[in-house]
Scaffold this active site. Structure first.
Site, PDB file in Angstrom:
ATOM      1  N   ASP A 175     -19.457 102.644 125.685  1.00  0.00           N
ATOM      2  CA  ASP A 175     -19.894 101.709 126.714  1.00  0.00           C
ATOM      3  C   ASP A 175     -21.267 102.178 127.210  1.00  0.00           C
ATOM      4  O   ASP A 175     -21.542 103.369 127.207  1.00  0.00           O
ATOM      5  CB  ASP A 175     -18.860 101.755 127.843  1.00  0.00           C
ATOM      6  N   ASP A 217     -15.630 103.560 130.985  1.00  0.00           N
ATOM      7  CA  ASP A 217     -15.282 103.966 132.345  1.00  0.00           C
ATOM      8  C   ASP A 217     -14.809 102.822 133.221  1.00  0.00           C
ATOM      9  O   ASP A 217     -14.092 103.038 134.191  1.00  0.00           O
ATOM     10  CB  ASP A 217     -16.492 104.623 133.014  1.00  0.00           C
ATOM     11  N   ASP A 245     -13.267  98.000 130.656  1.00  0.00           N
ATOM     12  CA  ASP A 245     -13.086  98.748 129.420  1.00  0.00           C
ATOM     13  C   ASP A 245     -11.623  99.003 129.084  1.00  0.00           C
ATOM     14  O   ASP A 245     -11.298  99.379 127.955  1.00  0.00           O
ATOM     15  CB  ASP A 245     -13.826 100.096 129.500  1.00  0.00           C
TER      16      ASP A 245
HETATM   17  P1  ADP Z   1     -21.585  95.647 132.214  1.00  0.00           P
HETATM   18  O1  ADP Z   1     -20.261  96.201 132.687  1.00  0.00           O
HETATM   19  O2  ADP Z   1     -21.937  96.155 130.841  1.00  0.00           O
HETATM   20  O3  ADP Z   1     -22.669  95.795 133.213  1.00  0.00           O
HETATM   21  P2  ADP Z   1     -20.884  92.903 132.960  1.00  0.00           P
HETATM   22  O4  ADP Z   1     -20.108  91.983 132.093  1.00  0.00           O
HETATM   23  O5  ADP Z   1     -20.250  93.422 134.189  1.00  0.00           O
HETATM   24  O6  ADP Z   1     -21.377  94.070 131.995  1.00  0.00           O
HETATM   25  O7  ADP Z   1     -22.245  92.188 133.384  1.00  0.00           O
HETATM   26  C1  ADP Z   1     -23.042  91.524 132.441  1.00  0.00           C
HETATM   27  C2  ADP Z   1     -24.321  91.011 133.079  1.00  0.00           C
HETATM   28  O8  ADP Z   1     -24.012  90.031 134.093  1.00  0.00           O
HETATM   29  C3  ADP Z   1     -25.123  92.071 133.813  1.00  0.00           C
HETATM   30  O9  ADP Z   1     -25.963  92.777 132.949  1.00  0.00           O
HETATM   31  C4  ADP Z   1     -25.910  91.209 134.815  1.00  0.00           C
HETATM   32  O10 ADP Z   1     -27.018  90.598 134.198  1.00  0.00           O
HETATM   33  C5  ADP Z   1     -24.906  90.136 135.181  1.00  0.00           C
HETATM   34  N1  ADP Z   1     -24.147  90.520 136.392  1.00  0.00           N
HETATM   35  C6  ADP Z   1     -22.840  90.906 136.448  1.00  0.00           C
HETATM   36  N2  ADP Z   1     -22.476  91.163 137.714  1.00  0.00           N
HETATM   37  C7  ADP Z   1     -23.568  90.973 138.492  1.00  0.00           C
HETATM   38  C8  ADP Z   1     -23.844  91.071 139.900  1.00  0.00           C
HETATM   39  N3  ADP Z   1     -22.921  91.436 140.793  1.00  0.00           N
HETATM   40  N4  ADP Z   1     -25.090  90.779 140.323  1.00  0.00           N
HETATM   41  C9  ADP Z   1     -26.038  90.415 139.449  1.00  0.00           C
HETATM   42  N5  ADP Z   1     -25.859  90.296 138.133  1.00  0.00           N
HETATM   43  C10 ADP Z   1     -24.647  90.553 137.647  1.00  0.00           C
HETATM   44 MG    MG Z   2     -19.257  99.115 132.314  1.00  0.00          MG
END
Ligand code: ADP
Ligand code: MG
Length: 292
Positions: free
Chosen positions: A38, A237, A241
């Site tokens: 991750d 983490d 995941d």
């Molecule tokens: P990761 O756990 O790899 O960060 P997520 O699926 O949680 O992946 O998030 C994917 C994308 O969605 C982030 O890179 C961001 O662009 C957007 N995103 C998610 N949550 C938020 C948030 N609370 N505020 C702003 N952007 C968000």
């Molecule tokens: Mg993550």
């Protein structure tokens, strides 16, 4: 394996900061052919900080940050925490909000005293008909620097961009080199966009990147690798995941991660560093090659 072998393995593991939940995993480890990592919180520290605020015409930096932080008040995402911290540092006062919702893999949306706010990626903006064409070049250049660029919209209009960056863990690059030396297919997986993911993968020497993976798709990506004949170890983490950790032949949680990730794993890395996985792999190969 004999119980003695397992005890030896477990004892040595503990010394190296590896907590073993499922003894069989120590044995499975030696047959691993692929390792999926991750990005956030595993390869990087998972403590993103605001690096850039780029206002659109008619806005200033503080306004953009204030609007975004207001919307992130109820967010549980590390990106939200970074934005809130950024606003706090500047001593900005937040707007009252209601009807908050997190949009999985995209961002957040909410109503506020100044109108409807959206904070998130290009997908979120596109799906809500926000015109971001004039900001796209800036988004691309921030992403090419390995930053996560989030767009901020107020009342249907783009107000600006907020970029955050996360620091690499000190040992990520070395550990990844060691995985590759062991002949393992090494893959980075993330919900983040392709460009940011690529930039970070380049820094640590990973060629294979699975980006823009929705939280519920991580485990099917593991399944796909398994159907290609790979024996997969997954390291992660986050809450996201957990299913992937379960699906993997060996699920490895980072000790600083969420309880659900730890519960879904076979092994937990107490120190939260990838070098502990290298130790675990070596230990497994050593233990099970010497006691036959
Ligand atoms: P990761 O756990 O790899 O960060 P997520 O699926 O949680 O992946 O998030 C994917 C994308 O969605 C982030 O890179 C961001 O662009 C957007 N995103 C998610 N949550 C938020 C948030 N609370 N505020 C702003 N952007 C968000
Ligand atoms: Mg993550």
């Amino acid at each position: 394996a004999t119980p003695t072998a397992l005890m030896v393995g477990t004892g040595k593991g503990a010394e190296n900061g590896v907590l073993i939940r499922d003894g069989e995993a120590v044995q499975t480890m030696k047959d691993i052919t692929a390792i999926v990592l991750d990005k956030t919180g595993t390869i990087t520290k998972g403590e993103p900080e605001v690096t850039d605020v780029v206002p659109a015409a008619n806005y200033d930096e503080n306004e953009v940050l204030r609007i975004a932080a207001s919307a992130e008040q109820s967010s549980e995402h590390p990106l939200g925490a970074a934005i809130l911290q950024g606003a706090e540092k500047r001593g900005l006062e937040l707007l009252d909000i209601e009807n908050f919702s997190a949009v999985v893999g995209r961002g957040v949306k909410t109503d506020s005293e100044e109108g409807k706010i959206l904070v998130g990626n290009q997908k979120l903006m596109r799906e809500n008909d926000i015109d971001i064409e004039h900001l796209e070049d800036e988004v691309v250049s921030l992403e090419e620097e390995g930053k996560t660029a989030m767009l901020v919209a107020l009342e249907g209009e783009a107000a600006g961009i907020i970029a955050v960056a996360d620091t690499l863990k000190e040992d990520s690059e070395n550990a990844i080199a060691a995985f590759k030396n062991m002949g393992l297919t090494t893959v980075m997986i993330t919900g983040d966009n392709e460009r940011t993911a690529r930039a970070i993968a380049d820094k640590v020497g990973i060629e294979r990147v699975l980006a823009e993976v929705m939280p519920d798709e991580k485990s099917s990506e593991i399944k796909k690798l398994q159907s290609q004949g790979e024996n997969v170890a997954m390291v992660g983490d986050g809450i996201n995941d957990a299913p992937a950790l379960k699906q993997a032949n060996v699920g490895i949680a980072i000790g600083t991660g969420t309880d659900i990730a730890i519960e879904s794993s076979d092994l937990t890395l107490v120190r939260g560093e990838l070098s502990a996985v290298v130790s675990g792999l070596k230990l497994s190969k050593y233990t099970f090659s010497t006691i036959k």
